[in-house]
Design an enzyme around this catalytic site. Sequence first.
Site, PDB file in Angstrom:
ATOM      1  N   SER A 199       2.805   0.137  -4.369  1.00  0.00           N
ATOM      2  CA  SER A 199       2.683   0.993  -2.941  1.00  0.00           C
ATOM      3  C   SER A 199       4.128   0.762  -2.375  1.00  0.00           C
ATOM      4  CB  SER A 199       2.790  -0.368  -2.316  1.00  0.00           C
ATOM      5  OG  SER A 199       3.422  -1.636  -2.598  1.00  0.00           O
ATOM      6  N   GLU A 253      -5.024   7.072  -3.689  1.00  0.00           N
ATOM      7  CA  GLU A 253      -3.558   8.066  -3.360  1.00  0.00           C
ATOM      8  C   GLU A 253      -3.096   8.498  -5.115  1.00  0.00           C
ATOM      9  OE1 GLU A 253      -0.314   7.911  -0.070  1.00  0.00           O
ATOM     10  OE2 GLU A 253      -0.843   6.213  -0.582  1.00  0.00           O
ATOM     11  N   ASN A 285       1.716   4.004   3.026  1.00  0.00           N
ATOM     12  CA  ASN A 285       2.879   2.959   3.250  1.00  0.00           C
ATOM     13  C   ASN A 285       3.796   3.233   4.058  1.00  0.00           C
ATOM     14  OD1 ASN A 285       0.615   0.991   1.763  1.00  0.00           O
ATOM     15  ND2 ASN A 285       2.011   0.292   0.397  1.00  0.00           N
ATOM     16  N   HIS A 339      -2.199   4.643  -6.123  1.00  0.00           N
ATOM     17  CA  HIS A 339      -2.129   3.731  -5.428  1.00  0.00           C
ATOM     18  C   HIS A 339      -3.627   3.415  -4.866  1.00  0.00           C
ATOM     19  CE1 HIS A 339      -0.861   2.113  -1.277  1.00  0.00           C
ATOM     20  NE2 HIS A 339      -0.895   0.915  -1.386  1.00  0.00           N
TER      21      HIS A 339
END
Length: 291
Positions: free
Chosen positions: A125, A158, A196, A146
């Site tokens: 992350s 992602e 994030n 991700h």
Amino acid sequence: MPEANKIEFPRVGVIGAGVMGVGVAQSLAQTGHEVIVVDISDDVLERARRELRQGIRTWMMLGKGAKIDAKAVTERIVFTTDYERLGAVDFVVENVTEKWALKQEVYARLEAVCRPEVVFAANTSAISITKIGAATRRPAQMVGMHFMNPVPMKPMVELIRAFHTSPETLATGQRFLAEMGKEAVVVNDWPGFVSNRVLMLTINEAVFLLQDQVASAVDVDRIFKGCFGHKMGPLETADLIGLDTILYSIEVLHESYNDSKYRPCPLLKKMVDAGLHGRKSGRGFYDYTSK
């Protein structure tokens, strides 16, 4: 679900049997892949088996995709502590805790057993994919993925292009995710990526709101759901992800950017120290022990 004879990556190694690793394994098994899940102890793997059974039940109740054969899904997943079992896999997804020393150790073990052509995907992350790739002998075959939690329910991932990631590896990652029924959004490698860098700031600031007694956890989350249409508020989201993971991630962002806006909230640190990690521990910003 792809037909078995059309799967390009039939055998996948999943490192880490936590919430994310189990979710990745379940999602892969549901799309016809054989999965080998590796973690450090039989106790961890037994807990992962229970989480897998619960995840399959949740999918069967709430999933909007194709129906699944729970027995067949379970039988496609092998849980083991033996890295040697990864010698035959076609792709690896690593999901260990957001601690650099642990990741270094894992990749050294992967290098020793995986075939030279196998692509490594780091499901992280916040940690730089470039940094992870540089710790291997195959940085061009390193990519970031991700995944969002719960993995089987989330259609988008992602896909992170690191400094050394080759175009071929990026394309391989896109094909791999397509086999899982996931849409890939390609982003470049900066710690936290897109989701994030925004989400961890939001959660951290929501914890400051609670610490400063601006509002209760319930009311903070109500505002985000009622005013902005979010399905979950930031503190509910933190409990789902795990407060320890949130803290590790915000610490990585703070270290990576040397920017005070990423300073971890003292209340977040205190809760993690107290073992209040959210859903997985039974208590976080909410109490799950009676649910």
